[in-house]
Design a protein around this motif. Structure first.
Motif: not given
Length: 251
Positions: A72-85
């Motif tokens: 759970e510790s490894a899975v919960d913090v997922t990477p986020k896709l940066g914004d784009a126009t």
């Protein structure tokens, strides 16, 4: 007048061309920026999956509580896709693919987390059941030769009842009520046999305190559930690590 008009038209067209070129350049930059955001995200996804894989491979599969906490510790913090126009989001194939990956990032781990949630209850249940089944008269009365049944009544029978009480306090996993009932039946039958042996000792006879039929039935059911749970944890873990390896190979 015609010449002046021609000059104006040419000048106007030249301005439009410049605007169009600038717009096309900007749109190209938007797509390139979206591509870069997707590439950065994909790199972090690869690391994320690798971290989850390491958490699984370094864990003790027989300890669901700690394994679940680590996963759970490894899975919960997922990477986020940066914004784009808006243009970049709409026209970057890499960004579109990354958006799909972001939405489904936790999906491969759902089966594992589900079976671990069961194992958090199931593993203590199995351990408690096996411990209860291994309780025998020698735990309470060491002597083989008894003058009467008093010690069976005062020591052995209360000991078996305590074992039954302890087992009844253990949480039963969903769908395993029948297994729990078999363990209880074995203990109850053992208590009944102990009472019969005590009566026999009172009249100078002996007896065996062992509910063999119930013991074999309960232990078989517990071990079958234990095997099933272990296999499902292992299969789910292998599936996750296998998917990570496939993703890394594809990358």
């Amino acid at each position: 007048a015609a010449a002046v008009a021609a000059v104006v038209i040419v000048a106007a067209l030249g301005g439009t061309t410049t605007v169009l070129l600038e717009r096309a350049h900007q749109r190209g930059e938007d797509v390139a920026a979206a591509d870069r955001a997707a590439a950065s995200f994909n790199k972090r996804v690869s690391q994320y999956r690798s971290d989850v894989k390491s958490a699984i491979e370094n864990a003790d599969l027989s300890d669901a509580v700690h394994l679940q906490a680590g996963i759970e510790s490894a899975v919960d913090v997922t990477p986020k896709l940066g914004d784009a126009t808006p243009w970049g989001r709409a026209h970057s194939k890499a960004y579109t693919k990354a958006r799909v990956a972001e939405r489904t990032l936790k999906k491969p781990y759902r089966e594992l987390t589900s079976v671990l949630a069961e194992a958090v209850v199931g593993q203590p249940f199995i351990a408690a059941g096996l411990k209860a089944l291994n309780v025998n008269v020698n735990d309470f009365v060491k002597e083989r030769l008894l003058p009467n049944g008093s010690r069976i009544r005062s020591e052995a029978i209360p000991g078996f009842r305590k074992a039954l009480t302890r087992f009844n306090k253990v949480k039963v996993p969903h769908g395993q009520a029948a297994v729990a009932a078999k363990v209880r039946k074995e203990l109850q039958e053992t208590i009944s046999e102990a009472a019969q042996v005590a009566n026999s000792l009172d009249v100078g006879r002996g007896g065996l305190i062992f509910a063999k039929k119930e013991y074999l039935s309960a232990s078989k059911a517990l071990l079958a559930y234990d095997k099933s749970l272990r296999e499902r944890i292992g299969d789910a873990a292998d599936k996750v690590t296998g998917e990570v390896n496939d993703d890394q190979s594809a990358a």
